[in-house]
Write a protein that holds these residues in place. Structure first.
Motif, PDB file in Angstrom:
ATOM      1  N   ALA A  64       0.883  -1.132  -0.086  1.00  0.00           N
ATOM      2  CA  ALA A  64       0.080   0.018   0.076  1.00  0.00           C
ATOM      3  C   ALA A  64       0.667   1.059  -0.030  1.00  0.00           C
ATOM      4  CB  ALA A  64      -1.037  -0.132   1.230  1.00  0.00           C
ATOM      5  N   ASP A  65       1.866   1.147   0.811  1.00  0.00           N
ATOM      6  CA  ASP A  65       2.831   2.498   0.781  1.00  0.00           C
ATOM      7  C   ASP A  65       3.592   2.595  -0.312  1.00  0.00           C
ATOM      8  OD1 ASP A  65       4.301   4.557   2.389  1.00  0.00           O
ATOM      9  OD2 ASP A  65       6.042   3.001   2.228  1.00  0.00           O
ATOM     10  N   ALA A  66       4.077   1.443  -1.088  1.00  0.00           N
ATOM     11  CA  ALA A  66       4.773   1.583  -2.207  1.00  0.00           C
ATOM     12  C   ALA A  66       3.806   2.025  -3.569  1.00  0.00           C
ATOM     13  CB  ALA A  66       5.275   0.274  -2.525  1.00  0.00           C
ATOM     14  N   ALA A  68       1.290   4.124  -3.122  1.00  0.00           N
ATOM     15  CA  ALA A  68       1.103   5.495  -2.976  1.00  0.00           C
ATOM     16  C   ALA A  68       2.131   6.375  -3.413  1.00  0.00           C
ATOM     17  CB  ALA A  68       0.953   5.892  -1.358  1.00  0.00           C
ATOM     18  N   LYS A  69       3.455   5.662  -3.602  1.00  0.00           N
ATOM     19  CA  LYS A  69       4.665   6.399  -4.169  1.00  0.00           C
ATOM     20  C   LYS A  69       4.880   5.969  -5.237  1.00  0.00           C
ATOM     21  CE  LYS A  69       6.599   6.381   0.861  1.00  0.00           C
ATOM     22  NZ  LYS A  69       7.888   5.783   1.458  1.00  0.00           N
ATOM     23  N   SER A  70       4.105   5.241  -5.900  1.00  0.00           N
ATOM     24  CA  SER A  70       4.454   4.593  -7.367  1.00  0.00           C
ATOM     25  C   SER A  70       5.821   3.910  -7.387  1.00  0.00           C
ATOM     26  CB  SER A  70       4.271   5.614  -8.488  1.00  0.00           C
ATOM     27  OG  SER A  70       3.002   6.320  -8.475  1.00  0.00           O
ATOM     28  N   ASP A  71       6.091   3.098  -6.293  1.00  0.00           N
ATOM     29  CA  ASP A  71       7.267   2.382  -6.189  1.00  0.00           C
ATOM     30  C   ASP A  71       7.153   1.075  -6.808  1.00  0.00           C
ATOM     31  OD1 ASP A  71       9.572   1.246  -5.692  1.00  0.00           O
ATOM     32  OD2 ASP A  71       9.818   2.133  -3.677  1.00  0.00           O
ATOM     33  N   ALA A  72       7.370   0.947  -8.006  1.00  0.00           N
ATOM     34  CA  ALA A  72       6.897  -0.475  -8.809  1.00  0.00           C
ATOM     35  C   ALA A  72       7.915  -1.571  -8.140  1.00  0.00           C
ATOM     36  CB  ALA A  72       7.239  -0.391 -10.170  1.00  0.00           C
ATOM     37  N   ASP A  73       9.227  -1.183  -7.815  1.00  0.00           N
ATOM     38  CA  ASP A  73      10.209  -2.174  -7.420  1.00  0.00           C
ATOM     39  C   ASP A  73       9.914  -2.581  -6.128  1.00  0.00           C
ATOM     40  OD1 ASP A  73      12.023  -2.963  -8.960  1.00  0.00           O
ATOM     41  OD2 ASP A  73      13.782  -1.683  -7.846  1.00  0.00           O
ATOM     42  N   ALA A  74       9.563  -1.810  -5.150  1.00  0.00           N
ATOM     43  CA  ALA A  74       9.007  -2.335  -3.616  1.00  0.00           C
ATOM     44  C   ALA A  74       7.739  -3.086  -3.976  1.00  0.00           C
ATOM     45  CB  ALA A  74       8.664  -1.020  -2.794  1.00  0.00           C
ATOM     46  N   ILE A  75       6.893  -2.611  -4.760  1.00  0.00           N
ATOM     47  CA  ILE A  75       5.723  -3.611  -4.939  1.00  0.00           C
ATOM     48  C   ILE A  75       6.003  -5.060  -5.571  1.00  0.00           C
ATOM     49  CG2 ILE A  75       3.564  -3.838  -6.300  1.00  0.00           C
ATOM     50  CD1 ILE A  75       3.008  -0.723  -6.182  1.00  0.00           C
ATOM     51  N   ARG A  76       6.881  -4.921  -6.306  1.00  0.00           N
ATOM     52  CA  ARG A  76       7.273  -6.306  -6.990  1.00  0.00           C
ATOM     53  C   ARG A  76       7.812  -7.045  -5.826  1.00  0.00           C
ATOM     54  NH1 ARG A  76      11.500  -8.381  -7.335  1.00  0.00           N
ATOM     55  NH2 ARG A  76      12.618  -6.544  -7.113  1.00  0.00           N
ATOM     56  N   GLY A 107       7.007  -5.191 -14.854  1.00  0.00           N
ATOM     57  CA  GLY A 107       6.663  -4.707 -16.418  1.00  0.00           C
ATOM     58  C   GLY A 107       6.619  -3.160 -16.259  1.00  0.00           C
ATOM     59  N   ASP A 108       6.591  -2.596 -14.847  1.00  0.00           N
ATOM     60  CA  ASP A 108       6.356  -1.027 -14.670  1.00  0.00           C
ATOM     61  C   ASP A 108       5.005  -0.893 -15.346  1.00  0.00           C
ATOM     62  OD1 ASP A 108       8.874  -0.702 -13.188  1.00  0.00           O
ATOM     63  OD2 ASP A 108      10.003  -0.399 -15.086  1.00  0.00           O
ATOM     64  N   ASP A 109       4.176  -1.572 -15.214  1.00  0.00           N
ATOM     65  CA  ASP A 109       2.741  -1.152 -15.709  1.00  0.00           C
ATOM     66  C   ASP A 109       2.052  -0.411 -14.426  1.00  0.00           C
ATOM     67  OD1 ASP A 109       0.150  -0.867 -16.712  1.00  0.00           O
ATOM     68  OD2 ASP A 109      -0.212  -3.163 -16.418  1.00  0.00           O
ATOM     69  N   LEU A 110       2.529   0.770 -14.457  1.00  0.00           N
ATOM     70  CA  LEU A 110       2.144   1.769 -13.371  1.00  0.00           C
ATOM     71  C   LEU A 110       0.642   1.893 -13.377  1.00  0.00           C
ATOM     72  CD1 LEU A 110       5.107   4.163 -12.536  1.00  0.00           C
ATOM     73  CD2 LEU A 110       4.580   1.987 -11.415  1.00  0.00           C
ATOM     74  N   ASP A 111       0.117   2.161 -14.626  1.00  0.00           N
ATOM     75  CA  ASP A 111      -1.332   2.625 -14.747  1.00  0.00           C
ATOM     76  C   ASP A 111      -2.196   1.436 -14.353  1.00  0.00           C
ATOM     77  OD1 ASP A 111      -0.664   4.685 -15.986  1.00  0.00           O
ATOM     78  OD2 ASP A 111      -0.939   3.752 -18.020  1.00  0.00           O
ATOM     79  N   LEU A 113      -1.293  -0.908 -11.863  1.00  0.00           N
ATOM     80  CA  LEU A 113      -0.792  -1.318 -10.458  1.00  0.00           C
ATOM     81  C   LEU A 113      -2.130  -0.757  -9.408  1.00  0.00           C
ATOM     82  CD1 LEU A 113       2.809  -0.599  -9.925  1.00  0.00           C
ATOM     83  CD2 LEU A 113       1.461  -2.823 -10.138  1.00  0.00           C
ATOM     84  N   PRO A 114      -2.752   0.230  -9.486  1.00  0.00           N
ATOM     85  CA  PRO A 114      -3.799   0.701  -8.356  1.00  0.00           C
ATOM     86  C   PRO A 114      -4.840  -0.284  -8.282  1.00  0.00           C
ATOM     87  CG  PRO A 114      -3.066   2.486  -9.467  1.00  0.00           C
ATOM     88  CD  PRO A 114      -2.415   1.428 -10.129  1.00  0.00           C
ATOM     89  N   GLU A 115      -5.309  -0.837  -9.538  1.00  0.00           N
ATOM     90  CA  GLU A 115      -6.350  -1.810  -9.499  1.00  0.00           C
ATOM     91  C   GLU A 115      -5.920  -3.175  -9.009  1.00  0.00           C
ATOM     92  OE1 GLU A 115      -9.074  -4.141 -13.047  1.00  0.00           O
ATOM     93  OE2 GLU A 115      -8.670  -1.789 -13.038  1.00  0.00           O
ATOM     94  N   LEU A 116      -4.671  -3.505  -9.320  1.00  0.00           N
ATOM     95  CA  LEU A 116      -4.243  -4.844  -8.818  1.00  0.00           C
ATOM     96  C   LEU A 116      -3.932  -4.815  -7.496  1.00  0.00           C
ATOM     97  CD1 LEU A 116      -2.045  -6.005 -11.787  1.00  0.00           C
ATOM     98  CD2 LEU A 116      -4.184  -6.706 -11.236  1.00  0.00           C
ATOM     99  N   VAL A 117      -3.433  -3.738  -6.885  1.00  0.00           N
ATOM    100  CA  VAL A 117      -3.220  -3.378  -5.422  1.00  0.00           C
ATOM    101  C   VAL A 117      -4.611  -3.568  -4.667  1.00  0.00           C
ATOM    102  CG1 VAL A 117      -2.310  -1.915  -3.763  1.00  0.00           C
ATOM    103  CG2 VAL A 117      -1.082  -2.046  -5.684  1.00  0.00           C
ATOM    104  N   CYS A 118      -5.680  -2.759  -4.861  1.00  0.00           N
ATOM    105  CA  CYS A 118      -6.809  -3.027  -4.681  1.00  0.00           C
ATOM    106  C   CYS A 118      -7.523  -4.329  -4.470  1.00  0.00           C
ATOM    107  CB  CYS A 118      -7.982  -1.867  -5.147  1.00  0.00           C
ATOM    108  SG  CYS A 118      -7.928  -0.275  -4.853  1.00  0.00           S
TER     109      CYS A 118
END
Length: 139
Positions: A64-66, A68-76, A107-111, A113-118
């Motif tokens: 969740a924190d990553a 909010a920061k758009s940190d794809a590496d931390a999410i991964r 894949g740095d699909d930042l667009d 990510l928010p839906e997948l995180v939810c």
């Protein structure tokens, strides 16, 4: 022959996510953990579940924190760890959600990510709730 200790955590067909569908915890996978318990360590399953709940809560907070920061590496990284640990305890749908999250972050699909995180957060709450209810039922 000694009887196998009863697990403190048990699951039934009632442990389904709030949205219907497959069980939140795959009983066949979870049974493998139960087979590891014996009279020398009857609390093994409860200990594994507790470790999972503590670790996964921390990792989901990292996700969740990553996000909010758009940190794809931390999410991964967090999603990768969650994918494995959730599969090991039988939370297969949550594991699949984490695999999708990991792949999108890789894949740095930042667009997307928010839906997948939810979706992962929602499934995580289903898993956590299933373990809490199972623990309450066996107490």
């Amino acid at each position: 022959m000694q009887s196998k200790p009863t697990s403190i955590v048990s699951f039934s067909k009632l442990h389904r996510n709030e949205h219907g569908g497959d069980p939140v915890i795959d009983r066949d996978v979870f049974s493998i953990l139960e087979e590891l318990a014996d009279e020398d360590d009857p609390d093994l399953v409860a200990e594994i579940v507790e470790l999972f709940l503590v670790d996964s809560a921390e990792r989901m907070a990292q996700v969740a924190d990553a996000d909010a920061k758009s940190d794809a590496d931390a999410i991964r990284g967090a999603a990768h760890a969650l994918k494995s640990s959730s599969a090991n305890i039988g939370a297969l749908r949550f594991s699949q959600a984490c695999a999708s999250l990991e792949a999108a972050a890789r894949g740095d699909d930042l667009d997307g990510l928010p839906e997948l995180v939810c979706a992962a957060l929602e499934m995580y709450e289903d898993v956590r709730g299933a373990f809490v209810r199972a623990s309450d039922e066996s107490a």
